[in-house]
Design a protein around this motif. Structure first.
Motif, short mmCIF file in Angstrom:
data_model
loop_
_atom_site.label_atom_id
_atom_site.label_comp_id
_atom_site.label_asym_id
_atom_site.label_seq_id
_atom_site.Cartn_x
_atom_site.Cartn_y
_atom_site.Cartn_z
N ILE A 1 6.59 -0.89 1.57
CA ILE A 1 8.11 -1.35 0.98
C ILE A 1 8.90 -0.35 1.84
O ILE A 1 8.84 0.86 1.93
N SER A 2 10.02 -0.84 2.37
CA SER A 2 11.20 0.01 3.10
C SER A 2 12.22 0.29 1.89
O SER A 2 12.81 1.36 1.96
N ASN A 3 12.69 -0.76 1.38
CA ASN A 3 13.86 -0.62 0.35
C ASN A 3 13.53 -1.55 -0.82
O ASN A 3 13.00 -2.72 -0.53
N ILE A 4 14.12 -1.37 -2.26
CA ILE A 4 14.02 -2.26 -3.13
C ILE A 4 15.51 -2.13 -3.99
O ILE A 4 15.92 -1.24 -4.16
N GLU A 5 15.83 -3.17 -4.70
CA GLU A 5 17.10 -3.29 -5.45
C GLU A 5 16.87 -4.35 -6.54
O GLU A 5 16.18 -5.09 -6.32
N ILE A 6 17.08 -3.86 -7.75
CA ILE A 6 17.09 -4.85 -8.87
C ILE A 6 18.16 -5.88 -8.78
O ILE A 6 19.12 -5.89 -8.34
N SER B 1 4.98 1.83 -16.49
CA SER B 1 5.30 0.29 -17.10
C SER B 1 6.61 -0.32 -17.54
O SER B 1 6.78 -1.17 -17.80
N ASP B 2 7.62 0.70 -17.50
CA ASP B 2 9.03 0.41 -17.73
C ASP B 2 9.56 -1.08 -16.99
O ASP B 2 10.30 -1.55 -17.59
N ASN B 3 9.20 -1.10 -15.67
CA ASN B 3 9.91 -1.94 -15.03
C ASN B 3 8.92 -3.24 -14.61
O ASN B 3 9.04 -4.26 -13.57
N VAL B 4 7.91 -3.38 -15.44
CA VAL B 4 6.83 -4.46 -15.23
C VAL B 4 7.79 -5.73 -15.48
O VAL B 4 8.48 -5.65 -16.49
N ASN B 5 7.45 -6.69 -14.73
CA ASN B 5 8.05 -8.08 -14.76
C ASN B 5 9.52 -8.15 -14.45
O ASN B 5 10.18 -9.08 -14.58
N GLN B 6 10.17 -7.16 -13.91
CA GLN B 6 11.45 -6.80 -13.22
C GLN B 6 11.58 -7.83 -11.91
O GLN B 6 10.56 -7.57 -11.28
N TRP B 7 12.60 -8.42 -11.61
CA TRP B 7 12.66 -8.77 -10.31
C TRP B 7 13.42 -8.05 -9.44
O TRP B 7 14.38 -7.33 -9.66
N TYR B 8 12.88 -8.03 -8.12
CA TYR B 8 13.56 -6.85 -7.29
C TYR B 8 13.73 -7.69 -5.59
O TYR B 8 13.10 -8.65 -5.44
N THR B 9 14.99 -7.45 -5.13
CA THR B 9 14.84 -7.62 -3.76
C THR B 9 14.14 -6.63 -2.90
O THR B 9 14.57 -5.51 -3.10
N VAL B 10 13.13 -7.19 -2.02
CA VAL B 10 12.38 -6.24 -1.53
C VAL B 10 12.33 -6.30 0.13
O VAL B 10 12.11 -7.57 0.69
N SER B 11 12.43 -5.19 0.62
CA SER B 11 12.54 -5.17 2.18
C SER B 11 11.22 -4.54 2.48
O SER B 11 10.93 -3.48 1.86
N PHE C 1 12.93 3.55 -9.64
CA PHE C 1 12.37 2.54 -10.26
C PHE C 1 11.40 2.53 -11.20
O PHE C 1 10.90 1.52 -11.61
N LYS C 2 10.67 3.49 -11.34
CA LYS C 2 9.81 3.96 -12.17
C LYS C 2 8.38 3.25 -11.77
O LYS C 2 7.72 2.64 -12.76
N LEU C 3 8.20 2.87 -10.82
CA LEU C 3 7.11 2.19 -10.35
C LEU C 3 5.85 2.54 -10.93
O LEU C 3 4.65 2.07 -10.94
N CYS D 1 0.84 -1.03 0.03
CA CYS D 1 0.11 -0.01 0.06
C CYS D 1 0.96 1.16 -0.02
O CYS D 1 0.25 2.25 -0.42
N LYS D 2 2.10 1.03 0.66
CA LYS D 2 3.13 2.44 0.31
C LYS D 2 4.43 1.97 0.06
O LYS D 2 4.91 1.07 0.25
N CYS D 3 5.09 3.01 -0.51
CA CYS D 3 6.45 2.82 -0.89
C CYS D 3 7.19 4.43 -0.75
O CYS D 3 6.32 5.38 -1.01
N ARG D 4 8.32 4.55 -0.34
CA ARG D 4 8.86 5.82 -0.38
C ARG D 4 8.97 6.36 -1.82
O ARG D 4 9.23 5.73 -2.74
N LYS D 5 8.80 7.75 -2.20
CA LYS D 5 8.60 8.41 -2.89
C LYS D 5 9.90 8.33 -3.83
O LYS D 5 10.04 8.17 -4.92
N ASP D 6 11.18 8.27 -3.13
CA ASP D 6 12.33 8.00 -3.90
C ASP D 6 12.51 6.85 -4.67
O ASP D 6 13.14 6.73 -5.73
N LEU D 7 12.12 5.79 -3.96
CA LEU D 7 12.13 4.40 -4.56
C LEU D 7 11.07 4.36 -5.83
O LEU D 7 11.52 3.91 -6.97
N ILE D 8 9.95 4.94 -5.72
CA ILE D 8 8.71 4.95 -6.92
C ILE D 8 9.61 5.77 -7.85
O ILE D 8 9.24 5.17 -9.13
#
Length: 83
Positions: A73-78, A44-54, A39-41, A29-36
């Motif tokens: 979401i606290s943090n994500i990495e590709i 549709s650029d990153n749809v189907n991309q795998w991430y490590t999600v904290s 990662f262009k959430l 329901c929420k994610c940090r604005k800088d991550l959005i």
């Protein structure tokens, strides 16, 4: 805090939808604005991309409700997976 590898499926009216390799859905329901933005959430650029999600869970205010906890979401990495 939980850590898992998830595939991004897109954004809907309730949040950011991810899925694990067993096709279990995670709706955040929420994610940090800088991550959005990074990662262009919202696009549709990153749809189907795998991430490590904290992420972490927040229980509803009324503990007697049988409502699922909110996921934030606290943090994500590709990540790159070899399949």
């Amino acid at each position: 805090m939980k850590l898992t590898i998830l595939q991004y499926k897109g954004k809907n009216s309730k949040g950011y939808l991810f899925q694990n390799d067993k096709e279990h859905d995670f709706l955040f329901c929420k994610c940090r604005k800088d991550l959005i933005l990074e990662f262009k959430l919202d696009e549709s650029d990153n749809v189907n991309q795998w991430y490590t999600v904290s992420y972490f869970q927040v229980k509803p205010l009324n503990a007697y409700d049988l409502i699922e906890p909110d996921l934030i979401i606290s943090n994500i990495e590709i990540v790159s997976l070899t399949r």
